[in-house]
Design an enzyme around this catalytic site. Structure first.
Site, short mmCIF file in Angstrom:
data_model
loop_
_atom_site.label_atom_id
_atom_site.label_comp_id
_atom_site.label_asym_id
_atom_site.label_seq_id
_atom_site.Cartn_x
_atom_site.Cartn_y
_atom_site.Cartn_z
N ASP A 91 0.56 -1.47 -0.03
CA ASP A 91 0.19 0.01 -0.03
C ASP A 91 1.20 0.97 -0.10
O ASP A 91 0.37 2.50 0.05
CB ASP A 91 -1.18 0.32 1.13
CG ASP A 91 -0.49 -0.10 2.63
OD1 ASP A 91 0.94 0.00 2.14
OD2 ASP A 91 -1.21 0.14 3.67
N TYR A 100 12.05 3.02 -0.90
CA TYR A 100 11.29 1.38 -1.39
C TYR A 100 9.96 1.41 -1.79
O TYR A 100 10.38 0.74 -2.89
CB TYR A 100 10.88 1.22 0.65
CG TYR A 100 9.73 -0.39 0.40
CD1 TYR A 100 10.40 -1.35 -0.21
CD2 TYR A 100 9.15 -0.27 1.00
CE1 TYR A 100 9.77 -2.05 -0.24
CE2 TYR A 100 8.34 -0.97 0.94
CZ TYR A 100 8.17 -2.21 0.83
OH TYR A 100 7.69 -3.11 0.37
N LYS A 117 9.38 0.31 -5.44
CA LYS A 117 7.70 -1.22 -5.26
C LYS A 117 7.04 -0.27 -7.04
O LYS A 117 6.13 -0.93 -7.46
CB LYS A 117 7.34 -1.31 -4.56
CG LYS A 117 7.74 -1.65 -3.18
CD LYS A 117 7.83 -3.12 -3.60
CE LYS A 117 7.29 -4.28 -3.31
NZ LYS A 117 7.63 -5.80 -4.33
#
Ligand code: NAD
Ligand code: DAU
Length: 353
Positions: free
Chosen positions: A136, A160, A164
């Site tokens: 999420d 990060y 993603k």
């Protein structure tokens, strides 16, 4: 529609979530061959899978997804018909000190898997699936109200989450451009057994046992939406078999907690379980400097998953947290093993310098 597979590649299967996914598939599908591909970084641990390592439908492949040639060779050798891609650098704080390694594994590594899958599948894409496991965090941060839906625009804030988000985009682009059959799911914060003790819940359980400080970032008023890891694994199994291709599914437990409230609950439960005076663990709370770019609030709207595939979590947060604490208290050896030299160095840098 329920799919069937013969040879499923699970990347990152020695990690926290991956090991629960591998176990569930090995146990639930004796007719499938499950290939756990993992490079065994600091976060990968084959002890997580000791109970199933001798099952005949389980195989371990030690490989680095950033090595394109090696990955290509494995696709030739094993002719996987599905991939559940979990391998990643997964810790936000590490991405702040070393962003490039996140690009290498999370972006280049995903590209290598996409290229290999496309190469061996492109003559006949039917009955094949590239299932990409995401987070999420790609949606960025929420204000006080609202939930992330599958239509929320991507707005990543950490290296990060940017890595993603980038990998999600490449998966989708391979679907649109080359017709690669894919599904993406974006899950909220997981907790449960076998999580590396750099993440909030296992780190704090470990520190409470050891009577060490509990480093709370900033004012502690950041909100996360917590899901028991086995419920995430169950939803991955469901989506793998019944999810619609080219779709995204948000996964979460409608379970928001401000960090400080969660930490206080954890302290109370730990006091009870360790027979310590109530209030003694909370005295270890130590407010420290904030995480740069710290996302204020995550909260997932998982109604598409429940509406279209009938999914619901199997445990309440109170049950899941209690089971989780019990697991760490009964598996002290596991915790001692993973708290390796590398981790001690990282911890020193992160919290003590
Ligand atoms: P983890 O860090 O515990 O495990 C990652 C695994 O990937 C490890 O076993 C590691 O050895 C392996 N790996 C790392 N680099 C590799 C490489 N180059 N080649 C092969 N293997 C490599 O992570 P996790 O928490 O289990 O997360 C798994 C996936 O789920 C990640 O993609 C993460 O982004 C996603 N996710 C995690 C959460 C969460 O709360 N933990 C929530 C949503 C999504
Ligand atoms: O939302 C899904 C994501 O959840 C996953 O994609 C990531 O892989 C996973 O690591 C997790 O990210 P978070 O950054 O939310 O998790 P973490 O456990 O690192 O931190 C949870 C919250 O607790 C966050 O607000 C930061 C805070 N925190 C964390 C640590 C490690 C502290 O206050 N102190 C700490 O020492």
């Amino acid at each position: 529609m329920t799919r069937n597979f013969k040879r499923i590649l699970v990347t990152g299967g020695a990690g926290f979530i991956g090991s629960h996914v591998v176990r569930l598939l090995v146990k639930n599908y004796p007719d499938y061959n499950i290939y756990n591909l993992d490079n065994l970084t600091y976060a990968g641990n084959l002890e997580n899978l000791k109970d199933i390592e001798n099952e005949i439908n389980y195989n371990f492949l030690k490989a680095d997804i950033t090595n394109a040639e090696l990955i290509d060779g494995l696709f030739d050798d094993y002719q996987f018909d599905a991939i559940i891609h979990l391998a990643a650098e997964s810790h936000v704080d590490r991405s702040i000190s070393d962003p490039l390694s996140f690009v290498k594994t999370n972006v280049i590594g995903t590209m290598n898997l996409l290229n290999s899958a496309k190469r061996i599948w492109q003559d006949d894409y039917s009955d094949k699936l590239f299932y990409h496991i995401s987070t999420d965090e790609v949606y960025g941060t929420l204000g006080e109200k609202g939930l992330f839906t599958e239509n929320t625009a991507y707005d990543p804030n950490s290296p990060y989450s940017a890595s993603k988000a980038s990998s999600d985009h490449f998966v989708r682009a391979y679907g649109e451009t080359y017709g690669l059959p894919y599904i993406i799911s974006n899950c909220s914060n997981n907790y449960g057994p076998n999580q590396f003790p750099e993440k909030l819940i296992p780190l704090f359980i470990h520190n409470i046992v050891e009577k060490k400080d509990l480093p709370v970032y900033g004012d502690g008023k950041y909100t996360r939406d917590w899901l028991y890891v086995i419920d995430h694994a169950r939803s991955i199994d469901l989506i793998l078999h019944e999810g619609s291709k080219k779709e995204t599914y948000n996964i979460g437990g409608f379970n928001e907690w401000q960090n400080i409230d969660l930490i206080e609950l954890l302290c109370k439960l730990m006091d009870e379980k360790l027979n310590r005076e109530i209030g003694s663990s909370a005295k270890l709370i130590n407010y420290v400097k904030d995480r740069p770019g710290h996302d204020k609030r995550y909260a997932i709207d998982a109604s598409k998953l429940s509406r279209t595939l009938g999914w619901k979590p199997s445990v309440t947060f109170e049950e899941g947290l209690s089971k989780t604490i019990d697991w760490y208290l009964h598996n002290k050896k596991w915790l001692d093993h993973v708290v390796s030299g590398d981790y001690k160095e990282y911890y020193k840098k992160q919290y003590l310098e």
